[in-house]
Write a protein that holds these residues in place. Structure first.
Motif, PDB file in Angstrom:
ATOM      1  N   ARG A  92       0.851  -1.185   0.000  1.00  0.00           N
ATOM      2  CA  ARG A  92       0.000   0.000   0.000  1.00  0.00           C
ATOM      3  C   ARG A  92       0.892   1.242   0.000  1.00  0.00           C
ATOM      4  O   ARG A  92       2.108   1.144   0.166  1.00  0.00           O
ATOM      5  CB  ARG A  92      -0.918   0.023   1.219  1.00  0.00           C
ATOM      6  CG  ARG A  92      -0.163  -0.036   2.542  1.00  0.00           C
ATOM      7  CD  ARG A  92      -1.093  -0.236   3.713  1.00  0.00           C
ATOM      8  NE  ARG A  92      -0.357  -0.295   4.972  1.00  0.00           N
ATOM      9  CZ  ARG A  92      -0.897  -0.511   6.158  1.00  0.00           C
ATOM     10  NH1 ARG A  92      -2.198  -0.695   6.242  1.00  0.00           N
ATOM     11  NH2 ARG A  92      -0.171  -0.541   7.258  1.00  0.00           N
ATOM     12  N   GLY A  93       0.281   2.407  -0.173  1.00  0.00           N
ATOM     13  CA  GLY A  93       1.067   3.631  -0.195  1.00  0.00           C
ATOM     14  C   GLY A  93       0.208   4.830   0.114  1.00  0.00           C
ATOM     15  O   GLY A  93      -1.006   4.730   0.319  1.00  0.00           O
ATOM     16  N   ARG A  94       0.849   6.001   0.146  1.00  0.00           N
ATOM     17  CA  ARG A  94       0.133   7.255   0.332  1.00  0.00           C
ATOM     18  C   ARG A  94       0.974   8.376  -0.275  1.00  0.00           C
ATOM     19  O   ARG A  94       2.188   8.268  -0.398  1.00  0.00           O
ATOM     20  CB  ARG A  94      -0.168   7.522   1.805  1.00  0.00           C
ATOM     21  CG  ARG A  94       1.046   7.565   2.711  1.00  0.00           C
ATOM     22  CD  ARG A  94       0.591   7.631   4.176  1.00  0.00           C
ATOM     23  NE  ARG A  94       1.686   7.788   5.105  1.00  0.00           N
ATOM     24  CZ  ARG A  94       2.359   6.798   5.659  1.00  0.00           C
ATOM     25  NH1 ARG A  94       2.066   5.558   5.325  1.00  0.00           N
ATOM     26  NH2 ARG A  94       3.329   7.019   6.525  1.00  0.00           N
ATOM     27  N   HIS A  95       0.327   9.478  -0.643  1.00  0.00           N
ATOM     28  CA  HIS A  95       1.054  10.585  -1.260  1.00  0.00           C
ATOM     29  C   HIS A  95       0.377  11.887  -0.899  1.00  0.00           C
ATOM     30  O   HIS A  95      -0.792  11.933  -0.492  1.00  0.00           O
ATOM     31  CB  HIS A  95       1.109  10.420  -2.784  1.00  0.00           C
ATOM     32  CG  HIS A  95      -0.226  10.408  -3.445  1.00  0.00           C
ATOM     33  ND1 HIS A  95      -0.902  11.564  -3.783  1.00  0.00           N
ATOM     34  CD2 HIS A  95      -1.034   9.384  -3.822  1.00  0.00           C
ATOM     35  CE1 HIS A  95      -2.046  11.255  -4.354  1.00  0.00           C
ATOM     36  NE2 HIS A  95      -2.155   9.930  -4.389  1.00  0.00           N
ATOM     37  N   ASN A  96       1.130  12.991  -1.027  1.00  0.00           N
ATOM     38  CA  ASN A  96       0.556  14.322  -0.880  1.00  0.00           C
ATOM     39  C   ASN A  96       1.346  15.300  -1.725  1.00  0.00           C
ATOM     40  O   ASN A  96       2.376  14.948  -2.310  1.00  0.00           O
ATOM     41  CB  ASN A  96       0.508  14.755   0.586  1.00  0.00           C
ATOM     42  CG  ASN A  96       1.882  15.025   1.173  1.00  0.00           C
ATOM     43  OD1 ASN A  96       2.912  14.857   0.517  1.00  0.00           O
ATOM     44  ND2 ASN A  96       1.914  15.438   2.422  1.00  0.00           N
ATOM     45  N   ASN A  97       0.868  16.528  -1.795  1.00  0.00           N
ATOM     46  CA  ASN A  97       1.590  17.600  -2.463  1.00  0.00           C
ATOM     47  C   ASN A  97       2.431  18.314  -1.419  1.00  0.00           C
ATOM     48  O   ASN A  97       1.892  18.886  -0.470  1.00  0.00           O
ATOM     49  CB  ASN A  97       0.621  18.590  -3.113  1.00  0.00           C
ATOM     50  CG  ASN A  97      -0.186  17.929  -4.215  1.00  0.00           C
ATOM     51  OD1 ASN A  97       0.186  16.867  -4.700  1.00  0.00           O
ATOM     52  ND2 ASN A  97      -1.283  18.538  -4.597  1.00  0.00           N
ATOM     53  N   ASN A  98       3.721  18.255  -1.563  1.00  0.00           N
ATOM     54  CA  ASN A  98       4.637  18.728  -0.542  1.00  0.00           C
ATOM     55  C   ASN A  98       5.434  19.916  -1.062  1.00  0.00           C
ATOM     56  O   ASN A  98       6.307  19.767  -1.889  1.00  0.00           O
ATOM     57  CB  ASN A  98       5.574  17.586  -0.129  1.00  0.00           C
ATOM     58  CG  ASN A  98       6.542  18.006   0.964  1.00  0.00           C
ATOM     59  OD1 ASN A  98       6.408  19.076   1.534  1.00  0.00           O
ATOM     60  ND2 ASN A  98       7.496  17.157   1.234  1.00  0.00           N
ATOM     61  N   GLY A  99       5.125  21.107  -0.574  1.00  0.00           N
ATOM     62  CA  GLY A  99       5.800  22.298  -1.052  1.00  0.00           C
ATOM     63  C   GLY A  99       7.147  22.552  -0.416  1.00  0.00           C
ATOM     64  O   GLY A  99       7.862  23.460  -0.820  1.00  0.00           O
ATOM     65  N   SER A 100       7.529  21.732   0.600  1.00  0.00           N
ATOM     66  CA  SER A 100       8.798  21.994   1.284  1.00  0.00           C
ATOM     67  C   SER A 100       9.995  21.429   0.520  1.00  0.00           C
ATOM     68  O   SER A 100      11.131  21.781   0.809  1.00  0.00           O
ATOM     69  CB  SER A 100       8.770  21.377   2.686  1.00  0.00           C
ATOM     70  OG  SER A 100       8.780  19.958   2.619  1.00  0.00           O
ATOM     71  N   TRP A 101       9.745  20.521  -0.412  1.00  0.00           N
ATOM     72  CA  TRP A 101      10.807  19.891  -1.198  1.00  0.00           C
ATOM     73  C   TRP A 101      11.800  19.144  -0.316  1.00  0.00           C
ATOM     74  O   TRP A 101      12.983  19.085  -0.587  1.00  0.00           O
ATOM     75  CB  TRP A 101      11.553  20.901  -2.076  1.00  0.00           C
ATOM     76  CG  TRP A 101      10.670  21.520  -3.101  1.00  0.00           C
ATOM     77  CD1 TRP A 101       9.526  20.987  -3.615  1.00  0.00           C
ATOM     78  CD2 TRP A 101      10.837  22.786  -3.724  1.00  0.00           C
ATOM     79  NE1 TRP A 101       8.985  21.839  -4.518  1.00  0.00           N
ATOM     80  CE2 TRP A 101       9.752  22.950  -4.624  1.00  0.00           C
ATOM     81  CE3 TRP A 101      11.790  23.780  -3.636  1.00  0.00           C
ATOM     82  CZ2 TRP A 101       9.594  24.066  -5.400  1.00  0.00           C
ATOM     83  CZ3 TRP A 101      11.638  24.905  -4.413  1.00  0.00           C
ATOM     84  CH2 TRP A 101      10.562  25.053  -5.289  1.00  0.00           C
ATOM     85  N   ARG A 102      11.326  18.602   0.762  1.00  0.00           N
ATOM     86  CA  ARG A 102      12.143  17.726   1.612  1.00  0.00           C
ATOM     87  C   ARG A 102      11.314  16.490   1.904  1.00  0.00           C
ATOM     88  O   ARG A 102      10.113  16.587   2.187  1.00  0.00           O
ATOM     89  CB  ARG A 102      12.523  18.407   2.926  1.00  0.00           C
ATOM     90  CG  ARG A 102      13.476  19.580   2.772  1.00  0.00           C
ATOM     91  CD  ARG A 102      13.665  20.266   4.103  1.00  0.00           C
ATOM     92  NE  ARG A 102      14.194  19.332   5.100  1.00  0.00           N
ATOM     93  CZ  ARG A 102      15.502  19.123   5.283  1.00  0.00           C
ATOM     94  NH1 ARG A 102      16.388  19.754   4.538  1.00  0.00           N
ATOM     95  NH2 ARG A 102      15.929  18.285   6.208  1.00  0.00           N
TER      96      ARG A 102
END
Length: 423
Positions: A283-293
């Motif tokens: 399984r997995g998960r994702h998001n939009n991450n603006g910190s670029w870390r």
């Protein structure tokens, strides 16, 4: 041990209870006979006087348990007896009369090799980094104008860690497995980015700033018998803008005309399991991450947009030591995408090497140590979350006492007197 009626007989096997069983002893077995069996063998001998003397062993095995404080304990018939308190160790494993310990840093598992040697599974991590990201601005003046960009501080690099210490490629045992796990995570990050990125942009670029994979748990017996639980992270970055191009005047940088640069970053986490047969995505998960870390997308905190859960399997068997398995099945099919890690999302069922259900396991998560040992027909000793349970006919009974142990296998031992004395 129980009685069953024989329905058919071969050269060295008898069929009873719908199964073919090995015949042990010298008694002649015929169809229709009642025999004693433990579910694997038919037992029976004829003594010299001619009287039937069935060989029946109904006693439960003695199983060594090593406590976190160094105490040698012994499980037998529902009781946990306390013996010698020795030096503390991180992990303990036994096989036959051999007992081994491990105190290695970040050790995940220890087992007994074919020659009685200590075999350790240690934490390993691999990462591929394309530099540290950040905004970059330059005013060229005149008709050229100002540019805004995203820069990279260094050339692509690969790093390897063994037990949290950076090491050389040659010191890694599972680097190829970790590279493949990172690759699969990166591919999913790019696919998700492609879904979200604007379409029809004339000038755009996509890059993978970072991908990595690490071992979070598992066990090892041999090159043909192991199971590794993996966690992969990757980030995919999309950029678009007018006159988008790469510039390299001391910094490596993509830049576009000021006011036109657009960027989107997607971070992806993937849970996987690796065996000698290959890698299975759980399984997995994702998001939009603006910190670029890479943040590892923790479940108790969310940065920016909420994470989105991704199903990869509906049901699969996770391998445990000594042939046991945990069946992982999606149970809550009506959840919204943010509920992928709720406690009722999956059900877990412990199974014997023959596929027989032992019990349900509440609170289990892939990668946690779970152990089992057969005591007698339909009765098992099970270890999970530092506790011991006696399981009979699917019902779990917690064994009283301080059972927080560091055993990595549950196996019978013959020289239990020496074990209890610490010899």
């Amino acid at each position: 041990m129980h009685r069953a009626r024989v329905t058919a007989v071969g050269n060295t096997k008898a069929q009873a209870g719908g199964k073919w069983l090995n015949i042990i002893g010298n008694k002649a077995i015929a169809a229709g006979d009642f025999v004693w069996t433990d579910g694997r063998c038919v037992y029976g001998n004829i003594s010299e006087g001619g009287a039937a003397a069935p060989v029946i062993n109904t006693s439960e095995p003695y199983v060594p348990i090593f406590m976190k404080d160094g105490t040698h304990c012994l499980y037998h018939k529902g009781n946990l007896k306390t013996g010698w308190r020795d030096a503390r160790h991180e992990l303990m494993a036994s096989h036959g009369s051999e007992v081994v310990f491990s105190d290695a840093y970040r050790v995940l598992d220890v087992s007994v090799g074919t020659s009685g040697e200590v075999q350790e599974l240690k934490y390993e991590r691999y990462s591929h980094r394309n530099g540290a990201l950040g905004y970059w601005f330059k005013d060229y003046g005149g008709s050229i104008g100002a540019k805004l960009g995203i820069y990279f501080e260094w050339e692509p690099q690969e790093h390897y860690w063994l037990a949290e210490t950076e090491t050389a490629f040659e010191q890694m045992k599972y680097v190829q497995v970790l590279q493949e796990g990172a690759k699969q995570t990166a591919e999913r990050a790019l696919l998700e980015l492609e879904k979200q990125a604007p379409s029809g942009e004339g000038e755009s670029m996509t890059v993978l700033p970072e991908k990595e994979c690490r071992i979070t748990g598992g066990w090892y017996e041999s090159e043909q018998d192991y199971c590794l639980f993996l966690e992969g992270n990757a980030q995919a970055l999309y950029m678009s803008g007018r006159n988008l191009g790469i510039y390299d005047d001391r910094e490596r940088c993509w830049q576009a005309d000021f006011g036109t640069l657009y960027s989107l970053a997607v971070e992806y986490l993937l849970e996987m399991v690796a065996t000698p047969k290959g890698i299975t995505v759980l399984r997995g998960r994702h998001n939009n991450n603006g910190s670029w870390r890479l943040t590892y997308l923790p479940l108790d905190e969310e940065y920016g947009d909420p994470y989105h859960f991704v199903d990869s399997i509906k049901s699969t068997d996770l391998r445990l030591p000594d042939g046991f398995k945990v069946n992982m099945s999606r149970s809550n099919r009506e959840r919204i995408e943010y509920m992928g890690y709720e406690s009722d999302s999956y059900s877990y069922e412990l199974k014997s090497p023959q596929g027989q259900k032992i019990c349900d396991v509440d609170g289990y998560e892939p990668g946690q140590r779970m152990l089992a040992c057969k005591l007698r027909p339909r009765t098992w000793l099970v270890a999970f979350d530092g506790k011991l349970y006696r399981v009979k006919n699917g019902e779990k009974e917690l064994i009283e006492g301080d059972c927080y142990h560091c055993s990595t296998r549950l196996r019978p031992i013959k020289n239990y007197a020496k074990w209890m004395k610490g010899e």
